[in-house]
Design a protein around this motif. Structure first.
Motif, PDB file in Angstrom:
ATOM      1  N   GLN A  12      12.841   0.201  15.786  1.00 44.90           N
ATOM      2  CA  GLN A  12      11.461   0.570  15.896  1.00 44.90           C
ATOM      3  C   GLN A  12      11.089   1.194  14.529  1.00 44.90           C
ATOM      4  OE1 GLN A  12       8.550   0.898  17.262  1.00 44.90           O
ATOM      5  NE2 GLN A  12       8.016   2.945  16.528  1.00 44.90           N
ATOM      6  N   ILE A  13      10.030   1.072  14.040  1.00 47.96           N
ATOM      7  CA  ILE A  13       9.823   1.606  12.738  1.00 47.96           C
ATOM      8  C   ILE A  13       9.754   3.097  12.526  1.00 47.96           C
ATOM      9  CG2 ILE A  13       8.518  -0.487  11.724  1.00 47.96           C
ATOM     10  CD1 ILE A  13       5.826   0.843  12.315  1.00 47.96           C
ATOM     11  N   ASP A  60       8.238   0.795  22.670  1.00 49.31           N
ATOM     12  CA  ASP A  60       7.849   0.374  21.153  1.00 49.31           C
ATOM     13  C   ASP A  60       7.328  -0.824  20.717  1.00 49.31           C
ATOM     14  OD1 ASP A  60       8.243   3.324  20.738  1.00 49.31           O
ATOM     15  OD2 ASP A  60      10.629   2.983  20.460  1.00 49.31           O
ATOM     16  N   ARG A  61       7.132  -1.463  21.834  1.00 44.97           N
ATOM     17  CA  ARG A  61       6.678  -3.119  21.220  1.00 44.97           C
ATOM     18  C   ARG A  61       5.136  -3.220  21.920  1.00 44.97           C
ATOM     19  NH1 ARG A  61      10.609  -6.291  19.726  1.00 44.97           N
ATOM     20  NH2 ARG A  61       8.706  -7.535  18.760  1.00 44.97           N
ATOM     21  N   PRO A  89       0.928  -1.035   0.011  1.00 47.36           N
ATOM     22  CA  PRO A  89       0.008   0.205  -0.037  1.00 47.36           C
ATOM     23  C   PRO A  89       0.753   1.280  -0.174  1.00 47.36           C
ATOM     24  CG  PRO A  89      -0.400  -1.337   1.874  1.00 47.36           C
ATOM     25  CD  PRO A  89       0.941  -1.814   1.278  1.00 47.36           C
ATOM     26  N   VAL A 148      -0.287   3.934   6.738  1.00 47.46           N
ATOM     27  CA  VAL A 148      -0.291   3.369   8.166  1.00 47.46           C
ATOM     28  C   VAL A 148       0.229   4.455   9.013  1.00 47.46           C
ATOM     29  CG1 VAL A 148       0.086   1.183   6.923  1.00 47.46           C
ATOM     30  CG2 VAL A 148       2.215   2.350   7.629  1.00 47.46           C
ATOM     31  N   ASP A 149       0.286   4.049  10.492  1.00 46.64           N
ATOM     32  CA  ASP A 149       0.943   4.913  11.429  1.00 46.64           C
ATOM     33  C   ASP A 149       2.267   4.383  11.784  1.00 46.64           C
ATOM     34  OD1 ASP A 149       1.552   6.231  13.679  1.00 46.64           O
ATOM     35  OD2 ASP A 149      -0.105   5.064  14.770  1.00 46.64           O
ATOM     36  N   TRP A 150       3.230   5.083  11.224  1.00 47.17           N
ATOM     37  CA  TRP A 150       4.403   4.662  11.529  1.00 47.17           C
ATOM     38  C   TRP A 150       5.001   4.823  12.936  1.00 47.17           C
ATOM     39  CZ3 TRP A 150       6.980   1.797   8.189  1.00 47.17           C
ATOM     40  CH2 TRP A 150       6.495   1.515   6.625  1.00 47.17           C
ATOM     41  N   ASP A 151       4.170   5.298  13.801  1.00 50.11           N
ATOM     42  CA  ASP A 151       4.569   5.359  15.308  1.00 50.11           C
ATOM     43  C   ASP A 151       4.072   4.127  16.063  1.00 50.11           C
ATOM     44  OD1 ASP A 151       5.866   7.689  15.509  1.00 50.11           O
ATOM     45  OD2 ASP A 151       3.952   8.929  15.388  1.00 50.11           O
ATOM     46  N   PHE A 152       3.362   3.187  15.358  1.00 47.51           N
ATOM     47  CA  PHE A 152       2.828   1.911  15.949  1.00 47.51           C
ATOM     48  C   PHE A 152       3.948   1.138  16.511  1.00 47.51           C
ATOM     49  CE2 PHE A 152       0.703  -2.389  15.660  1.00 47.51           C
ATOM     50  CZ  PHE A 152      -0.600  -1.904  15.826  1.00 47.51           C
ATOM     51  N   PRO A 153       3.559   0.680  17.699  1.00 47.70           N
ATOM     52  CA  PRO A 153       4.635  -0.012  18.503  1.00 47.70           C
ATOM     53  C   PRO A 153       5.004  -1.494  17.986  1.00 47.70           C
ATOM     54  CG  PRO A 153       2.673  -0.268  19.697  1.00 47.70           C
ATOM     55  CD  PRO A 153       2.206   0.458  18.477  1.00 47.70           C
ATOM     56  N   VAL A 154       5.960  -1.381  16.815  1.00 46.64           N
ATOM     57  CA  VAL A 154       6.324  -2.942  16.405  1.00 46.64           C
ATOM     58  C   VAL A 154       7.773  -2.425  15.731  1.00 46.64           C
ATOM     59  CG1 VAL A 154       4.219  -4.006  15.871  1.00 46.64           C
ATOM     60  CG2 VAL A 154       5.146  -2.353  14.160  1.00 46.64           C
ATOM     61  N   ASN A 155       8.496  -3.420  15.621  1.00 49.53           N
ATOM     62  CA  ASN A 155       9.696  -3.265  14.963  1.00 49.53           C
ATOM     63  C   ASN A 155       9.718  -3.641  13.442  1.00 49.53           C
ATOM     64  OD1 ASN A 155      10.270  -5.957  14.962  1.00 49.53           O
ATOM     65  ND2 ASN A 155      11.433  -5.750  16.780  1.00 49.53           N
ATOM     66  N   GLN A 181      11.784   5.022  13.581  1.00 42.93           N
ATOM     67  CA  GLN A 181      13.024   5.553  13.389  1.00 42.93           C
ATOM     68  C   GLN A 181      13.503   5.337  11.948  1.00 42.93           C
ATOM     69  OE1 GLN A 181      14.985   3.594  16.492  1.00 42.93           O
ATOM     70  NE2 GLN A 181      14.053   4.651  18.133  1.00 42.93           N
ATOM     71  N   PHE A 223      -2.547  -2.081  12.366  1.00 47.21           N
ATOM     72  CA  PHE A 223      -1.606  -1.303  11.700  1.00 47.21           C
ATOM     73  C   PHE A 223      -1.805  -1.221  10.442  1.00 47.21           C
ATOM     74  CE2 PHE A 223       2.600  -1.724   9.534  1.00 47.21           C
ATOM     75  CZ  PHE A 223       3.153  -0.602   9.640  1.00 47.21           C
ATOM     76  N   VAL A 267       6.922  -6.188  11.302  1.00 46.78           N
ATOM     77  CA  VAL A 267       6.195  -5.597   9.909  1.00 46.78           C
ATOM     78  C   VAL A 267       6.474  -6.589   8.916  1.00 46.78           C
ATOM     79  CG1 VAL A 267       5.986  -3.857   8.050  1.00 46.78           C
ATOM     80  CG2 VAL A 267       6.280  -3.193  10.657  1.00 46.78           C
TER      81      VAL A 267
END
Lengths: 253, 434
Positions: free
Chosen positions: A134-135, B233-234, A79, A84-91, A137, B178, A95
């Protein structure tokens, strides 16, 4: 032979007002395909319509001879980066792992095999070292590479990419295109919404020219002509606008 | 345990109340994380009102105020709220926030009508709105040899169901929160996951009514989650932290309410707010304090770099060959800096071995300081040359931007600029690029 992608008389409307009119096109061979047209031409909408993300007002789409809903595992999707929200808490690895979710089915979690594949895909797009980052960054180019790695992890036969080159640095753009060419050479079809007309002949074997309707579709050398471009970019067809308005008004919205 | 409670002046009643508060706050906080991440915080508020018809319906069917039928009714209304909101929005006639406003007020109104028309419904409106922990703690049934509050059963079921829901749908909740478009393109039905989540929110808010009431339940849904989001961040850690914040505000809220002789629900929300404030100030990366510290460090680094660049330019002007006097009085070395950062810069440089004191308040560069200063001056002049060539700015407009950029160019970028400038040796003012 079944066509790879058969878009049959597809019309897409938002609140009854069509934004894509009677698009009818068939792709028979895996190619690297550019979808080109002005802003508001319905390029993203065409991808979303194929993928079943927006309802079709009429027509149907078949992938390898079957409805798209039955072929989800053969699809890879990138997409627009801003969606999407790049502050979402995933690395980054999280993703990319999402690309494996479709094959896993409900309830199953990604395991060692999926992690290995995700890392391999990150390596292919040249950001293997960012797996734990973290995404939020990431730079724009790194975000786009992350999305590409995720699409690779889908292990698809047909890829749909919405402006993968928008807002990325020159190095990333080159890396992306090397990758797309590799996919094509492996027999995958890749449909790319693209905004930079200058690079179209260099990048794509096949172009789809779109402006609310299909203007032309075919090998770049034949279709990417000044005449066709004038038709595509020479303003919207005012009749289509008025017709859309008439439909909307008649429906009482 | 009982000694500890005696110490606090609390009896078994208080213990029961605290357990109930913790159980339902944690359940709320877990689901709240997904609401916050989906930017749907207010739908929690909407659902907590819209469930009223479901509560009444559950009551009319079962004859009980609490328990499973009521929770089931609330879940159905949670689903309905989300569904109607989406249906109204996609009709294209109203925006999402308005459609939410229309749906939840209408459903709430229907609920109020049902309460008044049903006549004999034993629902205390103030209890629904504000909750009544002590009242709930008083009504107990014996279970495995203990006096357990009736309401706790529903709350425990809600918490268990929430944990199960999050565990089972972990990856579906993550990907649909997400990137719902990707999820749908892969065959994971994002709309369905959303409706399931909203049903769960409906069920959990109702289970929490007796503890905190329908107004403050929104605080338990959103505040611990928003707080946790600042701290990590997780996703997994976020759920854990949100639960901890929720539990902590429940305990502190109850105890301080006892102490101040006020409503526990209100104090729980106050504590959640205070913990959120603490997170805003002290969060490691996103917090205000860490940002101030980071900015201060950056300010001192920049001032220090300005000092050594000044010293370097003096050396350059006087030449270094026959050991001329290239030391400068501190005040003069600091002329390119200002404020507190300038004062702090020299001691910091000295500590890092980049300048040395040579008596009479004068400083000069060390070998190490000279290397770093050279890189800075190189960055400065490269940037001037680059701007001069590519932005066609007049020569007197180049210094200021270069003065800013010199602190931020890394070696790789400098090499790229140098390569683009094709071995150019001087900046636009004719000075050598080191």
């Amino acid at each position: 032979m079944e066509p790879l992608l058969d878009i049959h008389d597809v019309t897409v409307a938002y609140h009854r007002r069509p934004v894509l009119w009677d698009v009818d096109l068939t792709l028979t061979e895996p190619r690297l395909i550019g979808i080109v047209g002005p802003n508001g031409a319905g390029k993203s909408t065409l991808l979303k319509a194929i993928l079943g993300l927006v309802p079709l007002a009429s027509g149907e789409v078949r992938l390898f001879g079957r409805p798209v809903a039955e072929q989800r595992r053969r699809i890879g999707y990138v997409p627009q980066r801003e969606s999407v929200d790049w502050d979402f808490p995933v690395n980054v690895l999280d993703v990319v792992l999402m690309g494996t979710y479709g094959r896993l089915g409900w309830f199953r979690r990604p395991g060692r095999k999926e992690r290995a594949r995700a890392r391999e895909c990150l390596g292919k797009v040249g950001i293997g070292e960012l797996a734990q980052r973290q995404i939020g960054q990431l730079s724009g180019g790194q975000q786009q590479r992350t999305f590409l790695a995720r699409a690779l992890a889908q292990q698809a036969d047909v890829y749909f990419m919405d402006e993968p080159m928008a807002g990325v640095d020159a190095a990333t753009e080159r890396a992306i295109f090397t990758l797309l060419h590799e996919l094509r050479d492996q027999g995958k079809a890749v449909l790319v919404v693209h905004h930079d007309l200058r690079t179209v002949p260099q990048y794509f074997d096949h172009v789809i020219l779109l402006n609310m309707r299909l203007v032309a579709s075919g090998p770049t050398t034949e279709v990417f002509t000044p005449d066709n471009l004038r038709k595509t970019y020479g303003g919207r067809l005012s009749v289509l606008d008025s017709a859309g308005e008439a439909l909307r008004a008649a429906s009482g919205d | 345990m009982s000694d500890f409670l005696d110490l606090l002046g609390l009896g078994p009643l208080a213990l029961r109340a605290i357990i109930m508060a913790v159980v339902c706050s944690v359940a709320c906080a877990l689901l709240g994380c997904y609401l916050v991440l989906r930017r749907m915080s207010l739908i929690g508020d909407a659902i907590s009102h819209a469930v009223l018809p479901g509560i009444v319906l559950g009551y009319l069917l079962s004859g009980q105020v609490g328990g499973l039928p009521v929770i089931a009714g609330a879940m159905a209304l949670g689903f309905l709220t989300a569904y109607l909101t989406e249906a109204l929005r996609s009709s294209g006639k109203v925006a999402e926030d308005s459609s939410m406003g229309i749906v939840f007020t209408s459903l709430f109104a229907v609920g109020v009508l049902m309460v008044t028309r049903a006549g004999n419904v034993d629902l205390d409106p103030s209890c629904v709105l504000y909750g009544n922990l002590l009242h709930a703690a008083l009504q107990t049934v014996p279970m495995i040899g203990l006096q357990v509050p009736v309401a706790l059963k529903g709350m425990l079921i809600a918490l268990a169901a929430t944990l199960l829901f999050v565990a089972l749908f972990w990856k579906e909740l993550k990907v649909t929160s997400f990137d719902p478009a990707l999820a749908t393109s892969m065959g994971i039905n994002a709309a369905l996951v959303n409706y399931l989540l909203m049903s769960m929110v409906g069920g959990v808010t109702v289970a929490a009514f007796e503890a905190v009431g329908s107004i403050l339940v929104i605080a338990m849904l959103i505040v611990p989650a928003a707080c946790a989001q600042l701290l990590t961040d997780r996703l997994g850690v976020m759920l854990l932290l949100a639960s901890m914040v929720a539990a902590l505000s429940a305990v502190l809220g109850y105890l301080s309410a006892e102490w101040l002789n006020t409503t526990p629900a209100g104090m729980m929300a106050v504590w959640a707010g205070l913990l959120f404030l603490a997170a805003v100030l002290f969060a490691p990366r996103h917090g205000v304090l860490s940002r101030i510290v980071r900015n201060a460090r950056l300010g001192i680094r920049i001032a220090g770099e300005d000092v050594i660049a000044t010293l370097y330019r003096v050396e350059e002007a006087k030449g270094r060959g026959e050991r001329p006097d290239t030391a400068l009085p501190i005040a003069e070395a600091r002329r390119a800096t200002h404020g507190l950062a300038g004062w702090l810069a020299v001691p910091s440089l000295w500590r890092h071995g980049q300048v040395r004191f040579v008596g009479r308040g004068r400083i000069e560069l060390t070998e190490e300081g000279r290397r770093r200063a050279e890189a800075l001056v190189r960055a400065h002049r490269l940037w001037e040359a680059y701007l001069g060539e590519n932005l066609s700015l007049p020569a007197d407009h180049l210094h200021e931007p270069a003065e800013r950029m010199e602190h931020f160019l890394d070696p790789r970028l400098m090499d790229e600029i140098a390569a683009q400038l094709r071995q150019r040796e001087t900046d636009p003012h004719g000075r050598r690029i080191p």
